[in-house]
Design a protein around this motif. Sequence first.
Motif, PDB file in Angstrom:
ATOM      1  N   ILE A  15      60.665  37.894  61.978  1.00 31.15           N
ATOM      2  CA  ILE A  15      59.680  39.229  62.075  1.00 31.15           C
ATOM      3  C   ILE A  15      58.827  38.854  63.356  1.00 31.15           C
ATOM      4  O   ILE A  15      58.436  39.624  64.215  1.00 31.15           O
ATOM      5  CB  ILE A  15      58.968  39.618  60.776  1.00 31.15           C
ATOM      6  N   MET A  16      57.930  37.908  63.199  1.00 29.09           N
ATOM      7  CA  MET A  16      56.727  37.761  64.049  1.00 29.09           C
ATOM      8  C   MET A  16      57.398  37.251  65.422  1.00 29.09           C
ATOM      9  O   MET A  16      56.608  37.545  66.400  1.00 29.09           O
ATOM     10  CB  MET A  16      56.000  36.309  63.444  1.00 29.09           C
ATOM     11  N   ALA A  17      58.380  36.451  65.655  1.00 22.31           N
ATOM     12  CA  ALA A  17      59.024  36.089  66.811  1.00 22.31           C
ATOM     13  C   ALA A  17      59.513  37.412  67.361  1.00 22.31           C
ATOM     14  O   ALA A  17      59.241  37.533  68.680  1.00 22.31           O
ATOM     15  CB  ALA A  17      60.144  35.167  66.836  1.00 22.31           C
ATOM     16  N   GLU A  18      60.294  38.277  66.777  1.00 25.40           N
ATOM     17  CA  GLU A  18      60.604  39.704  67.412  1.00 25.40           C
ATOM     18  C   GLU A  18      59.492  40.316  67.854  1.00 25.40           C
ATOM     19  O   GLU A  18      59.573  41.164  68.730  1.00 25.40           O
ATOM     20  CB  GLU A  18      61.555  40.436  66.115  1.00 25.40           C
ATOM     21  N   ALA A  19      58.410  40.514  67.071  1.00 19.50           N
ATOM     22  CA  ALA A  19      57.158  41.188  67.242  1.00 19.50           C
ATOM     23  C   ALA A  19      56.644  40.929  68.733  1.00 19.50           C
ATOM     24  O   ALA A  19      56.164  41.483  69.351  1.00 19.50           O
ATOM     25  CB  ALA A  19      56.163  41.493  66.063  1.00 19.50           C
ATOM     26  N   ARG A  20      56.485  39.420  68.880  1.00 19.45           N
ATOM     27  CA  ARG A  20      55.929  38.833  69.726  1.00 19.45           C
ATOM     28  C   ARG A  20      56.790  39.130  71.010  1.00 19.45           C
ATOM     29  O   ARG A  20      56.157  39.515  72.122  1.00 19.45           O
ATOM     30  CB  ARG A  20      55.977  37.271  69.799  1.00 19.45           C
ATOM     31  N   LYS A  21      58.278  39.095  70.957  1.00 19.85           N
ATOM     32  CA  LYS A  21      59.130  39.494  71.983  1.00 19.85           C
ATOM     33  C   LYS A  21      59.080  41.109  72.617  1.00 19.85           C
ATOM     34  O   LYS A  21      58.747  41.230  73.756  1.00 19.85           O
ATOM     35  CB  LYS A  21      60.634  39.284  71.627  1.00 19.85           C
ATOM     36  N   ASN A  22      58.800  41.774  71.435  1.00 23.17           N
ATOM     37  CA  ASN A  22      58.393  42.946  71.645  1.00 23.17           C
ATOM     38  C   ASN A  22      57.246  43.515  72.391  1.00 23.17           C
ATOM     39  O   ASN A  22      57.343  44.304  73.450  1.00 23.17           O
ATOM     40  CB  ASN A  22      58.942  44.083  70.618  1.00 23.17           C
ATOM     41  N   ARG A  23      55.945  42.830  71.912  1.00 21.12           N
ATOM     42  CA  ARG A  23      54.649  43.055  72.785  1.00 21.12           C
ATOM     43  C   ARG A  23      54.854  42.580  74.032  1.00 21.12           C
ATOM     44  O   ARG A  23      54.225  43.266  74.965  1.00 21.12           O
ATOM     45  CB  ARG A  23      54.012  42.170  71.940  1.00 21.12           C
ATOM     46  N   GLU A  24      55.685  41.444  74.536  1.00 25.88           N
ATOM     47  CA  GLU A  24      55.856  41.102  75.757  1.00 25.88           C
ATOM     48  C   GLU A  24      56.709  42.067  76.654  1.00 25.88           C
ATOM     49  O   GLU A  24      56.117  42.117  77.817  1.00 25.88           O
ATOM     50  CB  GLU A  24      56.508  39.557  75.733  1.00 25.88           C
ATOM     51  N   ILE A  25      57.645  42.953  76.112  1.00 26.00           N
ATOM     52  CA  ILE A  25      58.296  43.655  76.806  1.00 26.00           C
ATOM     53  C   ILE A  25      57.454  44.938  76.990  1.00 26.00           C
ATOM     54  O   ILE A  25      57.270  45.448  78.280  1.00 26.00           O
ATOM     55  CB  ILE A  25      59.326  44.169  75.996  1.00 26.00           C
ATOM     56  N   VAL A  26      56.557  45.149  76.126  1.00 22.67           N
ATOM     57  CA  VAL A  26      55.793  46.317  76.317  1.00 22.67           C
ATOM     58  C   VAL A  26      54.600  45.987  77.490  1.00 22.67           C
ATOM     59  O   VAL A  26      54.291  47.021  78.158  1.00 22.67           O
ATOM     60  CB  VAL A  26      54.886  46.936  74.939  1.00 22.67           C
ATOM     61  N   GLU A  27      54.318  44.855  77.237  1.00 22.82           N
ATOM     62  CA  GLU A  27      53.170  44.228  78.334  1.00 22.82           C
ATOM     63  C   GLU A  27      53.751  44.438  79.759  1.00 22.82           C
ATOM     64  O   GLU A  27      52.959  44.899  80.751  1.00 22.82           O
ATOM     65  CB  GLU A  27      52.459  43.203  78.189  1.00 22.82           C
ATOM     66  N   ALA A  28      54.970  44.136  79.960  1.00 23.58           N
ATOM     67  CA  ALA A  28      55.682  44.063  81.197  1.00 23.58           C
ATOM     68  C   ALA A  28      55.810  45.397  81.698  1.00 23.58           C
ATOM     69  O   ALA A  28      55.544  45.650  82.828  1.00 23.58           O
ATOM     70  CB  ALA A  28      56.988  43.445  81.022  1.00 23.58           C
TER      71      ALA A  28
ATOM     72  N   ASP B 218      53.997  48.181  80.614  1.00 24.86           N
ATOM     73  CA  ASP B 218      52.863  48.504  81.210  1.00 24.86           C
ATOM     74  C   ASP B 218      52.172  47.955  82.558  1.00 24.86           C
ATOM     75  O   ASP B 218      51.744  48.778  83.271  1.00 24.86           O
ATOM     76  CB  ASP B 218      51.638  48.341  80.012  1.00 24.86           C
ATOM     77  N   ALA B 219      52.356  46.758  82.690  1.00 27.57           N
ATOM     78  CA  ALA B 219      52.063  46.236  84.167  1.00 27.57           C
ATOM     79  C   ALA B 219      52.930  46.757  85.336  1.00 27.57           C
ATOM     80  O   ALA B 219      52.376  47.040  86.433  1.00 27.57           O
ATOM     81  CB  ALA B 219      52.427  44.614  84.115  1.00 27.57           C
ATOM     82  N   ILE B 220      54.132  47.137  85.006  1.00 22.42           N
ATOM     83  CA  ILE B 220      55.021  47.682  86.056  1.00 22.42           C
ATOM     84  C   ILE B 220      54.249  49.058  86.207  1.00 22.42           C
ATOM     85  O   ILE B 220      54.214  49.596  87.537  1.00 22.42           O
ATOM     86  CB  ILE B 220      56.260  47.821  85.768  1.00 22.42           C
ATOM     87  N   ARG B 221      54.082  49.791  85.090  1.00 23.93           N
ATOM     88  CA  ARG B 221      53.550  51.119  85.334  1.00 23.93           C
ATOM     89  C   ARG B 221      52.228  51.315  86.298  1.00 23.93           C
ATOM     90  O   ARG B 221      51.884  52.085  87.030  1.00 23.93           O
ATOM     91  CB  ARG B 221      53.316  51.691  84.032  1.00 23.93           C
ATOM     92  N   LEU B 222      51.349  50.209  85.687  1.00 22.22           N
ATOM     93  CA  LEU B 222      50.019  50.188  86.463  1.00 22.22           C
ATOM     94  C   LEU B 222      50.027  49.803  88.033  1.00 22.22           C
ATOM     95  O   LEU B 222      49.495  50.433  88.871  1.00 22.22           O
ATOM     96  CB  LEU B 222      49.168  49.223  85.811  1.00 22.22           C
ATOM     97  N   SER B 223      51.214  48.902  88.152  1.00 17.28           N
ATOM     98  CA  SER B 223      51.253  48.495  89.806  1.00 17.28           C
ATOM     99  C   SER B 223      51.965  49.581  90.542  1.00 17.28           C
ATOM    100  O   SER B 223      51.887  49.708  91.773  1.00 17.28           O
ATOM    101  CB  SER B 223      52.255  47.352  89.936  1.00 17.28           C
ATOM    102  N   ALA B 224      52.656  50.570  89.905  1.00 21.42           N
ATOM    103  CA  ALA B 224      53.188  51.613  90.771  1.00 21.42           C
ATOM    104  C   ALA B 224      52.411  52.909  91.132  1.00 21.42           C
ATOM    105  O   ALA B 224      51.538  52.990  90.892  1.00 21.42           O
ATOM    106  CB  ALA B 224      54.546  52.187  89.883  1.00 21.42           C
TER     107      ALA B 224
END
Length: 57
Positions: free
Chosen positions: A36-49, A51-57
Amino acid sequence: MSDEEPIDYEAVRRRFPWVGLGESGEHDLSTRYREIMAEARKNREIVEAIDAIRLSA
């Protein structure tokens, strides 16, 4: 010494007779927790990516 009263395990067993009858499954639970923690970490990385794309556009 702690101010808390010690746990009366016999009273717990009288109220919940099934306590302690089976395997604790601790190994299974700790494995599932790590998954569960590994999946949450992966999901958090996806959300951060995203967000980064949204902010750069």
